[in-house]
Design a protein around this motif. Structure first.
Motif, PDB file in Angstrom:
ATOM      1  N   GLU A  53      -0.217  -3.811  -5.268  1.00  0.00           N
ATOM      2  CA  GLU A  53       0.822  -2.785  -5.276  1.00  0.00           C
ATOM      3  C   GLU A  53       0.563  -1.743  -4.194  1.00  0.00           C
ATOM      4  OE1 GLU A  53      -1.304  -2.584  -8.777  1.00  0.00           O
ATOM      5  OE2 GLU A  53      -0.711  -4.598  -8.181  1.00  0.00           O
ATOM      6  N   ALA A  54      -0.684  -1.364  -4.009  1.00  0.00           N
ATOM      7  CA  ALA A  54      -1.047  -0.391  -2.980  1.00  0.00           C
ATOM      8  C   ALA A  54      -0.811  -0.978  -1.597  1.00  0.00           C
ATOM      9  CB  ALA A  54      -2.502   0.028  -3.150  1.00  0.00           C
ATOM     10  N   GLN A  57       2.789  -0.874  -0.766  1.00  0.00           N
ATOM     11  CA  GLN A  57       3.269   0.481  -0.524  1.00  0.00           C
ATOM     12  C   GLN A  57       2.987   0.943   0.906  1.00  0.00           C
ATOM     13  OE1 GLN A  57       1.253   3.574  -2.711  1.00  0.00           O
ATOM     14  NE2 GLN A  57       3.125   4.781  -2.857  1.00  0.00           N
ATOM     15  N   ALA A  58       1.766   0.805   1.370  1.00  0.00           N
ATOM     16  CA  ALA A  58       1.394   1.262   2.710  1.00  0.00           C
ATOM     17  C   ALA A  58       0.147   0.518   3.155  1.00  0.00           C
ATOM     18  CB  ALA A  58       1.135   2.764   2.715  1.00  0.00           C
ATOM     19  N   GLU A  90      -8.002   3.851  -0.164  1.00  0.00           N
ATOM     20  CA  GLU A  90      -7.116   5.011  -0.155  1.00  0.00           C
ATOM     21  C   GLU A  90      -7.662   6.161   0.693  1.00  0.00           C
ATOM     22  OE1 GLU A  90      -6.132   8.984  -1.915  1.00  0.00           O
ATOM     23  OE2 GLU A  90      -7.872   7.845  -2.498  1.00  0.00           O
ATOM     24  N   GLY A 130       5.015  -1.132   5.129  1.00  0.00           N
ATOM     25  CA  GLY A 130       5.141  -1.062   3.685  1.00  0.00           C
ATOM     26  C   GLY A 130       6.348  -0.273   3.253  1.00  0.00           C
ATOM     27  N   SER A 131       6.456  -0.061   1.949  1.00  0.00           N
ATOM     28  CA  SER A 131       7.622   0.611   1.392  1.00  0.00           C
ATOM     29  C   SER A 131       7.577   2.129   1.529  1.00  0.00           C
ATOM     30  CB  SER A 131       7.790   0.221  -0.084  1.00  0.00           C
ATOM     31  OG  SER A 131       6.663   0.656  -0.829  1.00  0.00           O
ATOM     32  N   VAL A 132       6.395   2.723   1.757  1.00  0.00           N
ATOM     33  CA  VAL A 132       6.254   4.165   1.937  1.00  0.00           C
ATOM     34  C   VAL A 132       5.419   4.421   3.195  1.00  0.00           C
ATOM     35  CG1 VAL A 132       5.580   6.332   0.841  1.00  0.00           C
ATOM     36  CG2 VAL A 132       6.253   4.402  -0.580  1.00  0.00           C
ATOM     37  N   GLY A 138       2.200   9.929  -2.938  1.00  0.00           N
ATOM     38  CA  GLY A 138       2.238   8.708  -3.723  1.00  0.00           C
ATOM     39  C   GLY A 138       1.148   7.718  -3.378  1.00  0.00           C
ATOM     40  N   ILE A 139       0.436   7.913  -2.285  1.00  0.00           N
ATOM     41  CA  ILE A 139      -0.679   7.042  -1.950  1.00  0.00           C
ATOM     42  C   ILE A 139      -1.805   7.394  -2.910  1.00  0.00           C
ATOM     43  CG2 ILE A 139      -2.338   6.331  -0.195  1.00  0.00           C
ATOM     44  CD1 ILE A 139       0.528   5.579   0.531  1.00  0.00           C
TER      45      ILE A 139
END
Length: 143
Positions: A53-54, A57-58, A90, A130-132, A138-139
């Motif tokens: 998922e992470a 995201q990015a 992260e 990614g999505s963001v 949100g990271i």
């Protein structure tokens, strides 16, 4: 005596050994982005060690996702042992990259860790997929 010098600086030889070892274990985002932008990608693979998922995201462009929790002899059998695996997570507040680098090293791979993780990468304004891809909001650790 000042607090800064309460513990004396090491001899140059000791500092050379210590800082040389530190650089052998880590790469900073600036060096990595310069290599990626110049097309210097031979010899290493960038590895996102957090959950899928992470990664969705990015992520750093060209990175592969190999969550440290899933690293086993079977899950890494397809990896080229002649390459260096640059693990990231992260941020400095997350140790998924350290755990991933440790597991890969225990499995016989050569590794480095990316200093600062994806949040340092994004804060420096480097490209992200990614999505963001444009904000650190949100990271999270997600390991």
């Amino acid at each position: 005596m000042t607090r800064t010098l309460a513990v004396p600086a090491p001899a140059p030889e000791a500092a050379t050994t210590y800082f040389g070892a530190e650089l052998a274990f880590e790469v900073d985002p600036d060096d990595l982005v310069r290599d990626l932008e110049a097309g210097h990608t031979d010899g290493y693979v960038v590895v996102e060690t957090r959950a899928p998922e992470a990664f969705a995201q990015a992520r750093i462009p060209g990175a592969i996702n190999l969550p440290y929790r899933d690293m086993t002899p079977d899950s890494t059998a397809h990896l080229d042992r002649d390459l260096v695996y640059v693990c990231y997570c992260e941020s400095i507040n997350c140790n998924a990259a350290t755990k991933g680098a440790l597991k890969l090293a225990q499995l016989g791979f050569r590794v480095k860790r990316l200093s600062g993780g994806i949040t340092a990468w994004i804060a420096a304004g480097y490209p992200v997929e990614g999505s963001v891809p444009t904000a650190t909001a949100g990271i999270r650790c997600a390991c």
